[in-house]
Enzyme design. Structure first.
Site, PDB file in Angstrom:
ATOM      1  N   HIS A  22      42.982  36.733  49.024  1.00  0.00           N
ATOM      2  CA  HIS A  22      41.590  36.582  49.444  1.00  0.00           C
ATOM      3  C   HIS A  22      41.439  36.882  50.932  1.00  0.00           C
ATOM      4  O   HIS A  22      40.504  37.580  51.342  1.00  0.00           O
ATOM      5  CB  HIS A  22      41.106  35.165  49.132  1.00  0.00           C
ATOM      6  CG  HIS A  22      40.987  34.868  47.669  1.00  0.00           C
ATOM      7  ND1 HIS A  22      39.798  34.509  47.069  1.00  0.00           N
ATOM      8  CD2 HIS A  22      41.911  34.873  46.673  1.00  0.00           C
ATOM      9  CE1 HIS A  22      39.994  34.311  45.769  1.00  0.00           C
ATOM     10  NE2 HIS A  22      41.275  34.517  45.515  1.00  0.00           N
ATOM     11  N   ASP A 127      33.622  33.587  50.589  1.00  0.00           N
ATOM     12  CA  ASP A 127      34.353  33.795  49.341  1.00  0.00           C
ATOM     13  C   ASP A 127      33.529  33.180  48.211  1.00  0.00           C
ATOM     14  O   ASP A 127      32.995  32.072  48.347  1.00  0.00           O
ATOM     15  CB  ASP A 127      35.722  33.108  49.445  1.00  0.00           C
ATOM     16  CG  ASP A 127      36.705  33.599  48.402  1.00  0.00           C
ATOM     17  OD1 ASP A 127      36.364  33.560  47.204  1.00  0.00           O
ATOM     18  OD2 ASP A 127      37.816  33.995  48.783  1.00  0.00           O
ATOM     19  N   GLU A 387      45.620  48.996  44.888  1.00  0.00           N
ATOM     20  CA  GLU A 387      46.573  49.758  45.698  1.00  0.00           C
ATOM     21  C   GLU A 387      47.349  50.743  44.825  1.00  0.00           C
ATOM     22  O   GLU A 387      47.635  51.874  45.243  1.00  0.00           O
ATOM     23  CB  GLU A 387      47.512  48.803  46.437  1.00  0.00           C
ATOM     24  CG  GLU A 387      46.835  48.084  47.594  1.00  0.00           C
ATOM     25  CD  GLU A 387      47.625  46.905  48.131  1.00  0.00           C
ATOM     26  OE1 GLU A 387      48.813  46.764  47.777  1.00  0.00           O
ATOM     27  OE2 GLU A 387      47.053  46.113  48.907  1.00  0.00           O
ATOM     28  N   ALA A 402      44.897  33.442  36.115  1.00  0.00           N
ATOM     29  CA  ALA A 402      43.579  33.773  36.657  1.00  0.00           C
ATOM     30  C   ALA A 402      43.076  35.134  36.171  1.00  0.00           C
ATOM     31  O   ALA A 402      43.178  35.462  34.992  1.00  0.00           O
ATOM     32  CB  ALA A 402      43.609  33.689  38.191  1.00  0.00           C
ATOM     33  N   GLN A 404      44.193  38.009  36.484  1.00  0.00           N
ATOM     34  CA  GLN A 404      45.219  39.009  36.162  1.00  0.00           C
ATOM     35  C   GLN A 404      45.251  39.351  34.670  1.00  0.00           C
ATOM     36  O   GLN A 404      45.599  40.472  34.286  1.00  0.00           O
ATOM     37  CB  GLN A 404      46.579  38.502  36.638  1.00  0.00           C
ATOM     38  CG  GLN A 404      46.621  38.251  38.135  1.00  0.00           C
ATOM     39  CD  GLN A 404      47.733  37.304  38.561  1.00  0.00           C
ATOM     40  OE1 GLN A 404      48.645  37.011  37.780  1.00  0.00           O
ATOM     41  NE2 GLN A 404      47.672  36.820  39.790  1.00  0.00           N
TER      42      GLN A 404
END
Length: 482
Positions: A22, A127, A387, A402, A404
């Site tokens: 984050h 956030d 990336e 989470a 993912q």
């Protein structure tokens, strides 16, 4: 307003959740806004700040922006707290109960960080999981923008949580994991229960983690605008769903390549913008220099994932037995408990010496762009996924928790730039998937990944969707000055 203040730049307060992924995303946003000549106050936990100063070039990187300042604050956790594995979730109640009141006090005492050369806060970019920052913004009448650091697909699945609960898809109790979920618009044909965010894997809908996720996601709509680190060609259909609820949505990603693009446009020397909380071992780049093109599988499970010794050995045997070259990042704190202190079997050590290289942490962006890299065995964190997409590197996804879980499904089923290995950790499967990615379907995956990389580059180039959206975000922030 005095005439002097009229000439001052907009002043943005940026406030990330204090964990590496984050902080990294929001530091890149901060630098993009600095390049647009906005003043930035960046709230950062004392723990995160000390790690950044120790292990990165963050001080020199931001020294060229006189309008940028860090403002450290406590995250409420002791320094020896692991901030990894399941215990990383401790950061949510801690920031709410400790950081929240400190933040409010800090803002009041510092008069919203105004000075002779700096106007009071123009807007808060918080956030998306820090609702207390939103509470303060509403209380003081400060415009609020939420930055969700996850993928659009993950955010949208979380947004649909009330419907998922009503349909009986949540809580996930272990059975029927491959049933198709019908209550997330835009994903009705391919989303399985096992692909839902990891926090949904609970036995009780009153589980605190689930309730936090539900509450924090739904409250995002109260913000005047939202930002996502993605791009239109990657997640367009899902973004259309989100915009029905949040029409002022700025997609500015992939932020790391967007930053590079903007720096090049301004003829500013690009400093590698690492946001690592660990010291990078650059010896791995020298090792990669000696390897053939597209021959190495890069293995890294990010800044939070922890594995048991049994899982470690399955991965290790799988990598060695695959016969492929590999570069493996193994954080010092990534092995659960005392498991990591046990003896490593001799055949693994020999196999690693022959074809592998291991480091505690690597300069990931640089590694993924190295010509020797042909694949990425990843935890499917969103920063890592982006990336890899930008670098044109196909993925094997082993999500940990989470967002993912859903990211890995999109990688394999929608974008078709990799394989999904979730909920599996045995050496035979690892061997099979590594060979499929690096040998059997290598050309197919590389071709698709290269196409997606081109789309990502177009998005952050002048005239691209993310490039235009960032300009729009800056214009919007400027319009907030009263």
């Amino acid at each position: 307003m005095g005439s002097q203040e009229t000439n001052l730049a907009p002043h943005v307060l940026i406030f990330p959740l204090p964990i590496q992924g984050h902080v990294n995303s929001m530091l890149r946003l901060a630098e993009l806004l600095c390049l647009a000549e906005l003043d930035i106050t960046f709230i950062v936990s004392e723990f995160s700040h000390s790690r950044l100063i120790k292990h990165t070039n963050v001080a020199s990187r931001f020294a060229r922006y006189p309008g940028f300042q860090f403002q450290p604050i406590s995250d409420g956790l002791p320094d020896d707290h692991p901030r990894a594995g399941e215990r990383v979730m401790d950061i949510l109640p801690s920031t709410k109960n400790v950081t929240g009141p400190l933040f409010k006090q800090m803002m009041v005492e510092n008069k919203c960080f105004s000075s002779a050369t700096r106007r009071p806060i123009t807007c808060i970019i918080a956030d998306g999981v820090l609702s207390f920052a939103g509470d303060f913004a509403q209380e003081k009448g400060i415009p609020l923008i939420y930055f969700r650091t996850v993928s659009a697909c993950s955010f949208w699945a979380c947004f649909c949580m009330p419907e998922l609960i009503e349909s009986g898809d949540i809580p996930i109790k272990g059975n029927g994991m491959d049933l198709i979920v019908k209550s997330v618009p835009g994903m009705e044909t391919f989303l399985r229960r096992r692909d839902l965010p990891g926090f949904c894997r609970v036995n009780d809908i009153n589980e605190p983690k689930l309730q936090i996720l539900k509450t924090e996601t739904r409250q995002t709509t109260r913000a005047q605008a939202a930002i996502l680190n993605t791009f239109e060609d990657l997640e367009g259909p899902i973004l259309s769903q989100i915009r029905k609820h949040m029409p002022r949505l700025f997609t500015i990603g992939p932020s790391h390549s967007h930053l590079t693009s903007r720096l090049e446009t301004k003829n500013i020397k690009t400093l590698i913008s690492s946001g690592s909380f660990w010291e990078e071992d650059r010896s791995c780049v020298d090792w990669l220099d000696a390897q053939p093109p597209r021959s190495v599988l890069y293995v890294s499970f990010g800044s939070i994932t922890v594995v048991t010794r049994d899982q470690l050995l399955e991965f290790w045997y799988g990598l060695v037995n695959s016969g492929q070259r590999f570069l493996w990042v193994m954080r010092p704190d990534s092995i659960m408990g005392k498991d990591g202190q046990s003896q490593i079997p001799a055949d693994l050590e020999e196999g690693t010496k022959a074809r592998g290289y291991m480091v505690g942490w690597a300069p990931q962006e640089e590694v993924l762009n190295h010509p020797a890299i042909g694949g990425f065995l990843t935890h499917s964190g969103w920063n890592s996924t982006l990336e890899s997409i930008v670098a044109g590197v196909p993925m094997i996804c082993w999500p940990y928790f989470a967002d993912q879980m859903i990211n890995s499904r999109f990688v394999s089923e929608i974008w078709k730039i990799g394989l999904d290995m979730k909920d599996t950790c045995d050496r035979e499967t690892i061997v099979k998937m590594v060979r499929e990615l690096m040998e059997i379907r290598k050309d197919e995956f590389l071709q698709r990944a290269d196409h997606m990389a081109k789309l990502a580059k177009e998005a952050v180039s002048e005239g691209g969707s993310s490039y235009s959206n960032l300009d729009g975000l800056v214009d919007y922030i400027k319009s907030l000055i009263i």
